[in-house]
Write an enzyme that holds these catalytic residues in place. Structure first.
Site, mmCIF file in Angstrom:
data_model
loop_
_atom_site.group_PDB
_atom_site.id
_atom_site.type_symbol
_atom_site.label_atom_id
_atom_site.label_comp_id
_atom_site.label_asym_id
_atom_site.label_seq_id
_atom_site.Cartn_x
_atom_site.Cartn_y
_atom_site.Cartn_z
ATOM 1 N N LYS A 35 0.800 -1.221 0.000
ATOM 2 C CA LYS A 35 0.000 0.000 0.000
ATOM 3 C C LYS A 35 0.833 1.272 0.000
ATOM 4 O O LYS A 35 0.366 2.335 -0.433
ATOM 5 C CB LYS A 35 -0.944 0.001 1.202
ATOM 6 C CG LYS A 35 -2.118 -0.960 1.086
ATOM 7 C CD LYS A 35 -3.161 -0.448 0.108
ATOM 8 C CE LYS A 35 -4.440 -1.254 0.178
ATOM 9 N NZ LYS A 35 -5.488 -0.711 -0.697
ATOM 10 N N SER A 37 0.315 -10.018 -0.176
ATOM 11 C CA SER A 37 0.110 -8.569 -0.140
ATOM 12 C C SER A 37 0.467 -7.887 1.172
ATOM 13 O O SER A 37 0.716 -6.685 1.181
ATOM 14 C CB SER A 37 -1.346 -8.249 -0.487
ATOM 15 O OG SER A 37 -2.226 -8.885 0.414
#
Length: 433
Positions: A71, A326
């Site tokens: 992110k 992720s």
């Protein structure tokens, strides 16, 4: 960014929302922008999964990023694109945790004030990390039960204070920053990549990967993976329009949104090879396997892609497959729930109402004659409240094998201990798990 936007109406597209598809040149520019803060994460060959699936399974370890998720790529790229006036005014974001840390890091690094809205149910570990990365540059506000609740509160605050909103997925600059994961992937392997599995929450990373691979490796199939309890992208693709879910399972917090992005939806709809959903319990099994067998710590969203491999076992035989891992922002206090969900999904944990005869030795009889040699009582609630012949108890039993369930129930019924089976009664079961 102007050249990327197109306001013409297409089938299934809201004409009030600009059509957008990332340009390779903008993704490459994003890579330069974020290069000063983003680590090139390893592309790691998994011996165990490759052997299990008879394919070349590679893990793109974004869980090893400096904020422990990808992110930071989108957050830093977006904030870096703002004008000096916008930077001085400050930024706002809403996040379930990982985007918040990326924004916090960017604010500290760039000297920008940020207000970060997070759901009240956000794991404490993610809140603490956000405060640590942002220091005195950020203020964390806990508001709402879901990301969508926090998003609504953040947007109201943003408009009132005239600050810039840094969207976690539905913004061109965010998408272009996430797309740099694809550039790295292609630089890290000389072999063609047949499949890329990517977790989908709002669709920012998936959209970015679609753009990168369409430009540089169009034969690669991009597969999006969502939690079964929050299938907002899959349902939107099935309906051909954006769908907002009224309720979601918030457990996989990094990929649980009620509505995907207006920018990201058309990209995913038109360019994903397939959307797949995975039960939360199966994701929990994968988390425990990664920890126990590979010494890899991931959060639930980080395990989504690996958990989906079972559904493509035949199709990907002998292929080169990449799973984007992720993130790893997991709170150790969630371990008990992760184990519980994994056992339930594997049909190894079962809850019953047991009718114990109100006589001495009934419990001893149940343990000695009803339970199997490998069965274990993990939950027991009982209190004698009446003089009836039988008194109910709620009992949780862990089995060694799913095949042990039917014989166990048969023994309960034969000895008149069986009251009810609770696993298939969701209205009651939710109070136990």
């Amino acid at each position: 960014m102007k050249n990327n936007l197109n306001t013409k109406q297409e089938k299934g597209h809201d004409s009030n929302v600009p059509l957008y598809f990332p340009k390779l040149s903008d993704i490459q520019e994003a890579a330069k922008t974020i290069g000063q803060v983003v680590s090139e994460t390893p592309l790691q060959h998994s011996i165990r999964y490759s052997k299990n699936y008879d394919a070349n399974i590679l893990l793109k370890r974004e869980d090893l990023q400096r904020v422990r998720s990808y992110k930071i790529r989108g957050a830093f790229n977006k904030i870096s694109s703002l004008s000096p006036k916008e930077l001085k005014q400050g930024v706002v974001c809403a996040s379930a945790g990982n985007h918040a840390q990326g924004v916090a890091f960017a604010c500290k690094h760039l000297g920008v004030d940020g207000t970060i809205f997070m759901p009240v149910v956000t794991p404490k570990q993610k809140i603490d990390q956000t405060k640590m990365f942002g220091g005195d540059r950020v203020k964390v506000v806990l508001d709402g039960d879901t990301f969508d609740d926090s998003y609504s509160a953040a947007m109201d605050f943003c408009k009132m204070k005239r600050k810039t909103f840094v969207h976690p997925f539905d913004d061109p600059k965010t998408i272009e920053g996430q797309a740099t994961v694809g550039l790295e992937l292609l630089d890290q392997t000389t072999e063609p990549i047949d499949y890329v599995f990517v977790a989908v929450g709002g669709g920012g990373l998936a959209s970015g990967l679609c753009a990168t691979f369409k430009a540089l490796s169009p034969e690669t199939k991009i597969i999006g993976v969502e939690p079964e309890g929050a299938p907002s992208m899959k349902l939107s693709m099935q309906e051909g329009k954006l769908v907002q879910l009224s309720q979601i399972d918030k457990f996989i917090d990094g990929a649980a949104v009620q509505k995907v992005g207006e920018y990201t939806f058309p990209i995913c709809r038109d360019h994903l090879y397939r959307m797949e959903t995975v039960p939360e319990g199966k994701v929990c099994q994968t988390i425990l396997e990664l920890y126990n067998r590979d010494a890899i710590v991931v959060e639930p969203a980080g395990a989504l892609t690996i958990a989906a491999l079972d559904y493509f076992r035949e199709e990907m035989l002998g292929k080169n497959v990449v799973c984007i891992v992720s993130g790893s922002n997991n709170d150790i206090t969630r371990t008990a729930e992760i184990k519980e969900r994994a056992l339930l999904h594997g049909r190894l944990k079962h809850y019953f109402i047991i009718r114990f005869p109100q006589r001495p030795g009934a419990l001893k009889e149940f343990v000695a004659d009803i339970l199997g040699p490998n069965d274990d009582i993990t939950h027991f609630e009982y209190s004698k409240k009446s003089s009836r012949e039988n008194a109910p108890a709620v009992v949780g039993i862990e089995l060694k094998s799913p095949e042990d369930l039917e014989p166990l129930i048969a023994r309960m019924k034969a000895r008149n201990f069986f009251g009810d089976y609770l696993n298939n009664k969701p209205d009651l079961f939710q109070y136990l798990v």
